[in-house]
Design a protein around this motif. Structure first.
Motif, PDB file in Angstrom:
ATOM      1  N   GLU A   1       1.588  -1.087   9.774  1.00  0.00           N
ATOM      2  CA  GLU A   1       2.638  -0.084   9.630  1.00  0.00           C
ATOM      3  C   GLU A   1       2.029   1.307   9.767  1.00  0.00           C
ATOM      4  OE1 GLU A   1       5.449  -0.580   6.448  1.00  0.00           O
ATOM      5  OE2 GLU A   1       4.915  -2.696   6.214  1.00  0.00           O
ATOM      6  N   THR A   2       2.736   2.187  10.474  1.00  0.00           N
ATOM      7  CA  THR A   2       2.232   3.525  10.775  1.00  0.00           C
ATOM      8  C   THR A   2       3.063   4.582  10.061  1.00  0.00           C
ATOM      9  OG1 THR A   2       1.435   2.803  12.946  1.00  0.00           O
ATOM     10  CG2 THR A   2       1.715   5.174  12.614  1.00  0.00           C
ATOM     11  N   PHE A   3       2.369   5.575   9.490  1.00  0.00           N
ATOM     12  CA  PHE A   3       3.023   6.666   8.776  1.00  0.00           C
ATOM     13  C   PHE A   3       2.528   7.998   9.335  1.00  0.00           C
ATOM     14  CE2 PHE A   3       2.298   3.263   5.528  1.00  0.00           C
ATOM     15  CZ  PHE A   3       3.600   2.779   5.529  1.00  0.00           C
ATOM     16  N   ARG A   4       3.424   8.980   9.334  1.00  0.00           N
ATOM     17  CA  ARG A   4       3.090  10.329   9.803  1.00  0.00           C
ATOM     18  C   ARG A   4       3.303  11.322   8.665  1.00  0.00           C
ATOM     19  NH1 ARG A   4       3.225  10.324  15.574  1.00  0.00           N
ATOM     20  NH2 ARG A   4       3.334  12.601  15.566  1.00  0.00           N
ATOM     21  N   PHE A   5       2.337  12.213   8.505  1.00  0.00           N
ATOM     22  CA  PHE A   5       2.418  13.250   7.482  1.00  0.00           C
ATOM     23  C   PHE A   5       2.152  14.604   8.140  1.00  0.00           C
ATOM     24  CE2 PHE A   5       0.969   9.361   5.473  1.00  0.00           C
ATOM     25  CZ  PHE A   5       1.765   9.263   4.342  1.00  0.00           C
TER      26      PHE A   5
ATOM     27  N   ASP B   1       3.322  19.891   1.052  1.00  0.00           N
ATOM     28  CA  ASP B   1       2.386  18.894   1.577  1.00  0.00           C
ATOM     29  C   ASP B   1       2.324  17.643   0.709  1.00  0.00           C
ATOM     30  OD1 ASP B   1       1.754  20.478   3.711  1.00  0.00           O
ATOM     31  OD2 ASP B   1      -0.091  21.285   2.843  1.00  0.00           O
ATOM     32  N   GLN B   2       3.141  17.560  -0.325  1.00  0.00           N
ATOM     33  CA  GLN B   2       3.128  16.389  -1.197  1.00  0.00           C
ATOM     34  C   GLN B   2       4.158  15.382  -0.701  1.00  0.00           C
ATOM     35  OE1 GLN B   2       3.262  17.289  -5.364  1.00  0.00           O
ATOM     36  NE2 GLN B   2       1.679  18.864  -5.226  1.00  0.00           N
ATOM     37  N   GLN B   3       3.655  14.290  -0.158  1.00  0.00           N
ATOM     38  CA  GLN B   3       4.501  13.264   0.437  1.00  0.00           C
ATOM     39  C   GLN B   3       3.949  11.892   0.067  1.00  0.00           C
ATOM     40  OE1 GLN B   3       4.822  14.267   4.787  1.00  0.00           O
ATOM     41  NE2 GLN B   3       3.685  16.082   4.149  1.00  0.00           N
ATOM     42  N   ALA B   4       4.790  10.881   0.179  1.00  0.00           N
ATOM     43  CA  ALA B   4       4.353   9.513  -0.105  1.00  0.00           C
ATOM     44  C   ALA B   4       5.164   8.538   0.741  1.00  0.00           C
ATOM     45  CB  ALA B   4       4.504   9.182  -1.586  1.00  0.00           C
ATOM     46  N   GLN B   5       4.476   7.546   1.289  1.00  0.00           N
ATOM     47  CA  GLN B   5       5.122   6.470   2.032  1.00  0.00           C
ATOM     48  C   GLN B   5       4.423   5.161   1.675  1.00  0.00           C
ATOM     49  OE1 GLN B   5       6.174   7.321   6.229  1.00  0.00           O
ATOM     50  NE2 GLN B   5       5.187   9.319   5.967  1.00  0.00           N
ATOM     51  N   ARG B   6       5.144   4.062   1.803  1.00  0.00           N
ATOM     52  CA  ARG B   6       4.578   2.775   1.404  1.00  0.00           C
ATOM     53  C   ARG B   6       4.931   1.687   2.404  1.00  0.00           C
ATOM     54  NH1 ARG B   6       7.818  -0.177  -3.351  1.00  0.00           N
ATOM     55  NH2 ARG B   6       7.218  -1.930  -2.030  1.00  0.00           N
ATOM     56  N   THR B   7       4.105   0.663   2.397  1.00  0.00           N
ATOM     57  CA  THR B   7       4.319  -0.478   3.276  1.00  0.00           C
ATOM     58  C   THR B   7       5.288  -1.459   2.628  1.00  0.00           C
ATOM     59  OG1 THR B   7       2.519  -1.793   2.332  1.00  0.00           O
ATOM     60  CG2 THR B   7       1.942  -0.241   4.088  1.00  0.00           C
TER      61      THR B   7
ATOM     62  N   VAL C   1       0.845  -1.193   0.000  1.00  0.00           N
ATOM     63  CA  VAL C   1       0.000   0.000   0.000  1.00  0.00           C
ATOM     64  C   VAL C   1       0.879   1.241   0.000  1.00  0.00           C
ATOM     65  CG1 VAL C   1      -1.822   1.279   1.198  1.00  0.00           C
ATOM     66  CG2 VAL C   1      -1.794  -1.225   1.279  1.00  0.00           C
ATOM     67  N   GLU C   2       0.558   2.168  -0.883  1.00  0.00           N
ATOM     68  CA  GLU C   2       1.218   3.470  -0.892  1.00  0.00           C
ATOM     69  C   GLU C   2       0.216   4.521  -0.430  1.00  0.00           C
ATOM     70  OE1 GLU C   2       4.004   5.203  -4.114  1.00  0.00           O
ATOM     71  OE2 GLU C   2       2.062   6.182  -4.472  1.00  0.00           O
ATOM     72  N   VAL C   3       0.612   5.314   0.549  1.00  0.00           N
ATOM     73  CA  VAL C   3      -0.213   6.421   1.035  1.00  0.00           C
ATOM     74  C   VAL C   3       0.472   7.714   0.611  1.00  0.00           C
ATOM     75  CG1 VAL C   3      -1.323   7.496   3.019  1.00  0.00           C
ATOM     76  CG2 VAL C   3      -0.885   5.033   3.025  1.00  0.00           C
ATOM     77  N   SER C   4      -0.239   8.547  -0.123  1.00  0.00           N
ATOM     78  CA  SER C   4       0.340   9.798  -0.613  1.00  0.00           C
ATOM     79  C   SER C   4      -0.599  10.953  -0.316  1.00  0.00           C
ATOM     80  CB  SER C   4       0.627   9.717  -2.117  1.00  0.00           C
ATOM     81  OG  SER C   4      -0.542   9.375  -2.839  1.00  0.00           O
ATOM     82  N   THR C   5      -0.013  12.118  -0.069  1.00  0.00           N
ATOM     83  CA  THR C   5      -0.788  13.335   0.159  1.00  0.00           C
ATOM     84  C   THR C   5      -0.508  14.304  -0.978  1.00  0.00           C
ATOM     85  OG1 THR C   5       0.977  14.245   1.557  1.00  0.00           O
ATOM     86  CG2 THR C   5      -0.808  13.055   2.657  1.00  0.00           C
ATOM     87  N   HIS C   6      -1.544  15.020  -1.401  1.00  0.00           N
ATOM     88  CA  HIS C   6      -1.442  15.879  -2.578  1.00  0.00           C
ATOM     89  C   HIS C   6      -2.032  17.247  -2.250  1.00  0.00           C
ATOM     90  CE1 HIS C   6      -0.515  12.353  -5.165  1.00  0.00           C
ATOM     91  NE2 HIS C   6      -1.237  11.732  -4.242  1.00  0.00           N
ATOM     92  N   GLY C   7      -1.169  18.256  -2.286  1.00  0.00           N
ATOM     93  CA  GLY C   7      -1.585  19.625  -2.014  1.00  0.00           C
ATOM     94  C   GLY C   7      -0.531  20.575  -2.547  1.00  0.00           C
TER      95      GLY C   7
END
Length: 239
Positions: free
Chosen positions: A163-167, A143-149, A133-139
């Protein structure tokens, strides 16, 4: 746009603007709509026949407000002359937040716990998915970041990650959060299995089951089990 970004924001605050894909895009590819949305452009035309990441962002953007097709701008895109908002490189003043010009920055904490009933990459595929899983933020850019499991091998039924991610998000009102499930492949490009996208301002905290959409935007029986926390900003990072 890059020479006078504040002027463009002020222009879209009082007039309707529409953006089209370039005529040379003969493959029906889509431009990234995040930038014009950040400038307050009301209508961004996209090629709906192209099922790509851009269409996932579009679906997530307009899932707000009951999915009626209209979403309200944040105050700093409406009262542009006062806010002087620059989507490229906005230097924040602490007094701006105290006056509620931009709203408070947030820290988004997402735990990807598990998924259920993931489909194969195609109806002809015989192999079992190796999902991640990839979690990405778009702004705006900061604020544009991406992290994956990590990859879970040979398990599309109930893969577990925990798995825990912080944005750190400076402008949550215009930030989109995209969850994308991929099938890892060593010899070829990773296949996009499903996704879920929504505006950060609509996210609810706690344990959540997200019903995923297929890569052609149709609803599926696949779900993603996550835990969401939203806290006040911990660090004052400049864009």
């Amino acid at each position: 746009v890059r020479d006078e970004p504040a002027c463009v924001v002020q222009q879209t605050a009082k007039t309707l603007c529409r953006l089209y894909p370039s005529g040379i895009r003969q493959d029906s590819s889509n431009p990234d709509p995040i930038l014009p949305w950040n400038f307050g452009v009301q209508m961004v035309a996209l090629n709906f026949q192209k099922y790509d990441k851009i269409m996932a962002l579009c679906h997530g953007k307009f899932s707000d407000n009951g999915g009626c097709g209209y979403v309200l701008k944040p105050n700093y895109l409406i009262d542009a002359s006062r806010a002087k908002f620059n989507p490229f490189d906005h230097q924040k003043n602490p007094s701006d937040f105290s006056e509620n010009v931009f709203g408070q920055p947030k820290t988004l904490i997402i735990t990807i716990i598990s998924a259920q009933f993931l489909s194969r990459s195609s109806s002809k595929a015989n192999d079992v998915p190796d999902p991640y899983v990839e979690v990405s933020t778009h702004g705006i850019p900061c604020d544009q970041q991406a992290q994956r499991t990590c990859v879970v091998h040979n398990n599309g039924l109930n893969p577990i990650w925990k798995e825990t991610f912080r944005f750190h998000i400076d402008f949550p009102q215009i930030c989109l959060v995209l969850f994308t499930v991929y099938d890892h492949d060593v010899l070829s490009k990773n296949d996009r299995l499903a996704y879920f996208c929504l505006p950060m301002k609509t996210m609810q905290t706690g344990f959540r089951h997200m019903r995923l959409r297929s890569k052609d935007n149709g609803l599926t029986d696949s779900t993603l089990f996550v835990h969401v926390e939203i806290e006040g900003y911990e660090e004052e990072d400049d864009c």
